[in-house]
Design an enzyme around this catalytic site. Structure first.
Site, PDB file in Angstrom:
ATOM      1  N   GLY A 178       2.190 -10.153  -1.376  1.00  0.00           N
ATOM      2  CA  GLY A 178       3.123  -9.370  -2.189  1.00  0.00           C
ATOM      3  C   GLY A 178       2.641  -7.935  -2.339  1.00  0.00           C
ATOM      4  O   GLY A 178       1.831  -7.449  -1.544  1.00  0.00           O
ATOM      5  N   GLY A 179       3.133  -7.270  -3.387  1.00  0.00           N
ATOM      6  CA  GLY A 179       2.785  -5.873  -3.615  1.00  0.00           C
ATOM      7  C   GLY A 179       1.295  -5.684  -3.879  1.00  0.00           C
ATOM      8  O   GLY A 179       0.682  -4.729  -3.385  1.00  0.00           O
TER       9      GLY A 179
ATOM     10  N   ASN B 130       2.663   3.162  -8.726  1.00  0.00           N
ATOM     11  CA  ASN B 130       2.371   2.671 -10.085  1.00  0.00           C
ATOM     12  C   ASN B 130       2.075   3.810 -11.062  1.00  0.00           C
ATOM     13  O   ASN B 130       1.954   3.569 -12.259  1.00  0.00           O
ATOM     14  CB  ASN B 130       1.213   1.654 -10.081  1.00  0.00           C
ATOM     15  CG  ASN B 130      -0.132   2.322  -9.931  1.00  0.00           C
ATOM     16  OD1 ASN B 130      -0.251   3.372  -9.304  1.00  0.00           O
ATOM     17  ND2 ASN B 130      -1.150   1.728 -10.499  1.00  0.00           N
TER      18      ASN B 130
ATOM     19  N   ASP C 252      -3.582   1.325  -7.785  1.00  0.00           N
ATOM     20  CA  ASP C 252      -4.028  -0.076  -7.820  1.00  0.00           C
ATOM     21  C   ASP C 252      -5.201  -0.283  -6.851  1.00  0.00           C
ATOM     22  O   ASP C 252      -6.151  -1.008  -7.159  1.00  0.00           O
ATOM     23  CB  ASP C 252      -2.872  -1.021  -7.429  1.00  0.00           C
ATOM     24  CG  ASP C 252      -1.853  -1.162  -8.555  1.00  0.00           C
ATOM     25  OD1 ASP C 252      -2.234  -1.016  -9.728  1.00  0.00           O
ATOM     26  OD2 ASP C 252      -0.666  -1.401  -8.247  1.00  0.00           O
TER      27      ASP C 252
ATOM     28  N   THR D 172       4.500 -17.961   2.594  1.00  0.00           N
ATOM     29  CA  THR D 172       5.575 -17.523   3.491  1.00  0.00           C
ATOM     30  C   THR D 172       4.955 -16.622   4.566  1.00  0.00           C
ATOM     31  O   THR D 172       4.633 -15.456   4.304  1.00  0.00           O
ATOM     32  CB  THR D 172       6.635 -16.732   2.699  1.00  0.00           C
ATOM     33  OG1 THR D 172       6.920 -17.444   1.495  1.00  0.00           O
ATOM     34  CG2 THR D 172       7.898 -16.528   3.494  1.00  0.00           C
TER      35      THR D 172
ATOM     36  N   GLY E 298      -2.154 -14.267  -0.299  1.00  0.00           N
ATOM     37  CA  GLY E 298      -0.945 -13.657  -0.872  1.00  0.00           C
ATOM     38  C   GLY E 298      -0.525 -12.432  -0.094  1.00  0.00           C
ATOM     39  O   GLY E 298      -1.365 -11.751   0.522  1.00  0.00           O
TER      40      GLY E 298
ATOM     41  N   LYS F 104       8.097  -0.973  -9.085  1.00  0.00           N
ATOM     42  CA  LYS F 104       7.100  -0.296  -8.243  1.00  0.00           C
ATOM     43  C   LYS F 104       7.647   0.155  -6.885  1.00  0.00           C
ATOM     44  O   LYS F 104       7.240   1.195  -6.372  1.00  0.00           O
ATOM     45  CB  LYS F 104       5.875  -1.181  -8.045  1.00  0.00           C
ATOM     46  CG  LYS F 104       4.986  -1.268  -9.279  1.00  0.00           C
ATOM     47  CD  LYS F 104       3.745  -2.067  -8.954  1.00  0.00           C
ATOM     48  CE  LYS F 104       2.767  -2.071 -10.112  1.00  0.00           C
ATOM     49  NZ  LYS F 104       1.463  -2.627  -9.710  1.00  0.00           N
TER      50      LYS F 104
END
Ligand code: ATR
Length: 276
Positions: A129-130, A86, A101, A153, A127, A65
């Site tokens: 992330g992507g 995507n 998305d 993180t 979260g 992606k």
């Protein structure tokens, strides 16, 4: 016959062919949508050769992606801001990359929790992330003013603040309990709770019981359909929406670009995907 694809590495688990082939059959369109395993090393040459191979476009999934950003000629605004592609399509001999998305996220909630963005004040996203980036784009688009971003993180959450601006408030996981009472929506974008492929630990969030009544809890995980997070939210009488609708709705704009007809997300399609 028009041909489209989904490429990833690995790709055997993808449910996208079930969705697009269902719509092709329902709409009596002569077309084909196939899974193509593409290793990271060959991704660039694969994308550059789609026209030669007779494809009108396709989907790009893990781990391509981000790499797709550098391998298309033009990006739509969402892909540029989210930092991931995507969906790919050809237009006037150029390769376009877009991100749907975020549309999948918004349409799923519009269909299953009418008025979810009426107040659009505070959101808690788990979260960084992507998937989180697409959802943050969607929440900002629908007017959420404060988006608390909790991640294992913290640096990744801080990076998202750099990219998306002051409305993002990175927090440590233990700080969730201090802000949860104020949230209108809570979204899990991590893979915690997923039982397919490599089973993940459950997402346990005791403080969910402190969310105010009328607020919404949603999960991008859809295997199982009812995650522990959603179960707990239901026990606490909160609104819940599962993650399968996001997968179904993100597929709509791609299908429309490749095959020229806007397909519908129906209960029949949902049941079909669940049964496979
Ligand atoms: P995607 O692109 O699908 O969002 P990703 O970029 O790998 O996938 O992000 C996965 C998210 O799930 C991250 O927020 C990750 O937290 P870290 O940034 O700290 O890695 C989170 N995640 C995955 N496994 C986790 C675990 N066991 N505990 C807590 N968070 C986890």
């Amino acid at each position: 016959m028009k041909k489209a694809f989904v490429c990833g590495w690995p790709i055997h688990h993808s449910k996208s062919p079930i969705i697009h082939q269902y719509w092709l059959n329902e709409l009596s369109i002569s077309g084909k949508y196939s899974k193509i395993p593409v290793e990271p090393e060959t991704f660039s040459s694969f994308i550059r050769s789609i026209a030669e191979h007779g494809y009108v476009g396709g989907n790009v999934t893990i781990p391509h992606k981000q790499a797709a950003m550098q391998n298309v000629d033009h990006l739509d605004q969402a892909a540029r801001e989210i930092g991931a592609v995507n969906t790919i399509w050809l237009h006037e001999n150029k390769i376009w990359g877009g991100n749907t998305d975020w549309i999948g996220f918004v349409e799923n909630l519009d269909q299953n929790c009418f008025g979810w963005d009426k107040k659009s004040e505070n959101a808690l996203v788990l979260g960084a992330g992507g998937a989180a980036r697409a959802i943050i784009y969607a929440l900002k688009f629908r007017g959420y003013k404060n988006i608390y971003l909790a991640n294992r993180t913290l640096e990744r959450a801080e990076q998202i603040k750099q990219d998306f601006g002051q409305s993002i408030i990175p927090i440590e996981i233990p700080a969730i309990k201090d802000i949860i009472t104020r949230q209108d929506i809570l979204v899990n974008t991590t893979s915690l709770g997923m039982d397919s492929l490599n089973p993940m630990p459950e997402l346990i969030l005791d403080s969910i019981s402190e969310m105010k009544s009328g607020s919404l809890v949603t999960d991008i995980v859809y295997t199982p359909l009812e995650t522990e997070l959603l179960k707990t939210a239901k026990i606490n009488k909160l609104n819940t929406v599962d993650g399968l609708g996001m997968l179904l709705h993100q597929a709509v704009p791609g299908f429309e670009k490749w095959f020229g007809v806007k397909p519908k997300v129906t209960t029949q399609l949902r049941d079909l995907v669940l049964s496979r």
